[in-house]
Design a protein around this motif. Sequence first.
Motif, PDB file in Angstrom:
ATOM      1  N   UNK A 152       1.074  -1.114  -0.062  1.00  0.00           N
ATOM      2  CA  UNK A 152      -0.167  -0.107  -0.189  1.00  0.00           C
ATOM      3  C   UNK A 152       0.773   1.227   0.147  1.00  0.00           C
ATOM      4  N   UNK A 153       2.098   1.481   0.429  1.00  0.00           N
ATOM      5  CA  UNK A 153       2.822   2.437   0.561  1.00  0.00           C
ATOM      6  C   UNK A 153       3.418   2.831  -0.591  1.00  0.00           C
ATOM      7  N   UNK A 154       3.898   1.766  -1.432  1.00  0.00           N
ATOM      8  CA  UNK A 154       4.091   1.881  -2.654  1.00  0.00           C
ATOM      9  C   UNK A 154       3.366   2.300  -3.743  1.00  0.00           C
ATOM     10  N   UNK A 155       2.000   1.790  -3.685  1.00  0.00           N
ATOM     11  CA  UNK A 155       1.027   2.070  -4.436  1.00  0.00           C
ATOM     12  C   UNK A 155       0.570   3.805  -4.250  1.00  0.00           C
ATOM     13  N   UNK A 156       0.651   4.209  -2.887  1.00  0.00           N
ATOM     14  CA  UNK A 156       0.261   5.459  -2.544  1.00  0.00           C
ATOM     15  C   UNK A 156       1.398   6.357  -3.066  1.00  0.00           C
ATOM     16  N   UNK A 157       2.541   5.971  -3.023  1.00  0.00           N
ATOM     17  CA  UNK A 157       3.577   6.741  -3.508  1.00  0.00           C
ATOM     18  C   UNK A 157       3.694   6.921  -4.920  1.00  0.00           C
ATOM     19  N   UNK A 158       3.568   5.764  -5.642  1.00  0.00           N
ATOM     20  CA  UNK A 158       3.529   6.086  -6.976  1.00  0.00           C
ATOM     21  C   UNK A 158       2.348   6.757  -7.481  1.00  0.00           C
ATOM     22  N   UNK A 159       1.352   6.721  -6.758  1.00  0.00           N
ATOM     23  CA  UNK A 159       0.043   7.563  -7.199  1.00  0.00           C
ATOM     24  C   UNK A 159       0.466   9.161  -6.905  1.00  0.00           C
ATOM     25  N   UNK A 160       1.073   9.424  -5.679  1.00  0.00           N
ATOM     26  CA  UNK A 160       1.732  10.697  -5.359  1.00  0.00           C
ATOM     27  C   UNK A 160       2.615  11.299  -6.430  1.00  0.00           C
ATOM     28  N   UNK A 187      -1.075  -7.260  -8.184  1.00  0.00           N
ATOM     29  CA  UNK A 187      -2.686  -7.069  -8.231  1.00  0.00           C
ATOM     30  C   UNK A 187      -3.034  -5.720  -7.477  1.00  0.00           C
ATOM     31  N   UNK A 188      -2.271  -5.204  -6.467  1.00  0.00           N
ATOM     32  CA  UNK A 188      -2.512  -4.023  -5.940  1.00  0.00           C
ATOM     33  C   UNK A 188      -2.705  -2.760  -6.811  1.00  0.00           C
ATOM     34  N   UNK A 189      -1.767  -2.832  -7.939  1.00  0.00           N
ATOM     35  CA  UNK A 189      -1.543  -1.763  -8.747  1.00  0.00           C
ATOM     36  C   UNK A 189      -2.874  -2.017  -9.757  1.00  0.00           C
ATOM     37  N   UNK A 190      -3.116  -3.065 -10.291  1.00  0.00           N
ATOM     38  CA  UNK A 190      -4.417  -3.140 -11.252  1.00  0.00           C
ATOM     39  C   UNK A 190      -5.793  -2.765 -10.461  1.00  0.00           C
ATOM     40  N   UNK A 191      -5.733  -3.032  -9.274  1.00  0.00           N
ATOM     41  CA  UNK A 191      -6.983  -2.525  -8.482  1.00  0.00           C
ATOM     42  C   UNK A 191      -6.923  -1.065  -8.129  1.00  0.00           C
ATOM     43  N   UNK A 192      -5.482  -0.404  -7.982  1.00  0.00           N
ATOM     44  CA  UNK A 192      -5.712   1.048  -7.625  1.00  0.00           C
ATOM     45  C   UNK A 192      -5.782   2.042  -8.876  1.00  0.00           C
ATOM     46  N   UNK A 194      -6.790   2.771 -12.995  1.00  0.00           N
ATOM     47  CA  UNK A 194      -7.577   2.535 -14.294  1.00  0.00           C
ATOM     48  C   UNK A 194      -6.874   1.519 -15.320  1.00  0.00           C
ATOM     49  N   UNK A 195      -7.460   1.161 -16.031  1.00  0.00           N
ATOM     50  CA  UNK A 195      -6.751   0.371 -17.298  1.00  0.00           C
ATOM     51  C   UNK A 195      -6.236   1.379 -18.211  1.00  0.00           C
ATOM     52  N   UNK A 196      -4.924   1.081 -18.545  1.00  0.00           N
ATOM     53  CA  UNK A 196      -4.353   1.988 -19.400  1.00  0.00           C
ATOM     54  C   UNK A 196      -3.550   3.012 -18.642  1.00  0.00           C
ATOM     55  N   UNK A 197      -3.698   3.309 -17.472  1.00  0.00           N
ATOM     56  CA  UNK A 197      -3.070   4.463 -16.651  1.00  0.00           C
ATOM     57  C   UNK A 197      -2.093   3.748 -15.450  1.00  0.00           C
ATOM     58  N   UNK A 198      -2.097   2.645 -15.400  1.00  0.00           N
ATOM     59  CA  UNK A 198      -0.971   1.903 -14.347  1.00  0.00           C
ATOM     60  C   UNK A 198       0.588   2.118 -14.822  1.00  0.00           C
ATOM     61  N   UNK A 199       1.191   2.511 -13.810  1.00  0.00           N
ATOM     62  CA  UNK A 199       2.483   2.452 -14.010  1.00  0.00           C
ATOM     63  C   UNK A 199       3.298   1.361 -14.630  1.00  0.00           C
ATOM     64  N   UNK A 200       4.087   1.291 -15.323  1.00  0.00           N
ATOM     65  CA  UNK A 200       5.107   0.052 -15.836  1.00  0.00           C
ATOM     66  C   UNK A 200       5.515  -0.269 -14.624  1.00  0.00           C
ATOM     67  N   UNK A 201       5.158  -1.951 -14.563  1.00  0.00           N
ATOM     68  CA  UNK A 201       5.750  -2.571 -13.444  1.00  0.00           C
ATOM     69  C   UNK A 201       6.863  -3.548 -13.913  1.00  0.00           C
ATOM     70  N   UNK A 202       8.071  -3.031 -12.946  1.00  0.00           N
ATOM     71  CA  UNK A 202       9.333  -4.011 -13.308  1.00  0.00           C
ATOM     72  C   UNK A 202       9.825  -4.416 -12.124  1.00  0.00           C
ATOM     73  N   UNK A 203      10.251  -5.748 -12.175  1.00  0.00           N
ATOM     74  CA  UNK A 203      11.080  -6.521 -10.761  1.00  0.00           C
ATOM     75  C   UNK A 203      12.176  -6.782 -11.215  1.00  0.00           C
ATOM     76  N   UNK A 204      13.046  -7.107 -10.383  1.00  0.00           N
ATOM     77  CA  UNK A 204      14.366  -7.773 -10.333  1.00  0.00           C
ATOM     78  C   UNK A 204      14.915  -8.393  -9.295  1.00  0.00           C
ATOM     79  N   UNK A 205      15.676  -9.306  -9.673  1.00  0.00           N
ATOM     80  CA  UNK A 205      16.525 -10.138  -8.514  1.00  0.00           C
ATOM     81  C   UNK A 205      17.021 -11.258  -9.074  1.00  0.00           C
ATOM     82  N   UNK A 206      17.727 -12.003  -8.390  1.00  0.00           N
ATOM     83  CA  UNK A 206      18.707 -13.007  -8.776  1.00  0.00           C
ATOM     84  C   UNK A 206      17.979 -14.490  -9.022  1.00  0.00           C
ATOM     85  N   UNK A 207      16.778 -14.638  -8.387  1.00  0.00           N
ATOM     86  CA  UNK A 207      16.089 -15.885  -8.446  1.00  0.00           C
ATOM     87  C   UNK A 207      14.742 -15.870  -9.322  1.00  0.00           C
TER      88      UNK A 207
END
Length: 242
Positions: A152-160, A187-192, A194-207
């Motif tokens: 939720x903190x990440x979603x709120x900051x992304x929106x702000x 899932x939280x970003x899809x819910x928060x 609207x379609x087409x306005x979601x930020x690009x979601x990128x994840x990274x890590x060794x596994x």
Amino acid sequence: MTIIRPYGDTTGDGMVQLSFTLPVPADKRAEGAALQLAAKMGMDPAMVVHAKQMGEGYTFFVVYGKVNHLVDLSRVVVAERDFPLRSAKEINTLIKQKLRRKLTVVGACIGDDAHTVGIDAILNLKGIAGEKGLESYREFAVSNLGAQVTVPELVNRARAEKADAVLVSQVVTQRDAHLQNTMEMSAAFREAFPAGRRPLLVVGGPRFDELATEELGVDRIFGRGTTPREVASYLVDKLVTA
């Protein structure tokens, strides 16, 4: 040649080295157990080349042996880079000319993950291996939220911040925590949003499996060895030049 075998002492000899830990005290019986496991994994013959007690009741092994398995390179599937790798100058110029504002990125380690080395390497000015992070790009606006950030903190900051992209690093993988955290985040970003306005979601890590974007609900997965310039080039490709 598309069919290959492991290389140990001579070409195609099939020799491999394997390390693992067994929950047994370090003794001859433990070494026998390690050899039995190696045999069941297809190593024949196999030898224990290193055994060391790792705390009470645990032994770490390195086993060396031969396998008969073959690898068909023509059937290997990997996530190829499908965007041009650009210089920092090119990236900044494209953002300035085409986006006409700064490209906004919010990054974090989510859940209980406190390992910020990965996200810092991509975002922080100092970067990694002589390559500066996204903070050094004058046309990027970067917010690094650090470790143990809740979804939720990440979603709120992304929106702000009106983020164009959200970068999440996950190093802790016990009980597939990195996968669960990523799916919760997507899932939280899809819910928060609207379609087409979601930020690009990128994840990274060794596994992470770089091919699992659809399964995890994200736009891109970066594995070990990723550089800041690769991430910046991808963001420009998807958000500026697409």
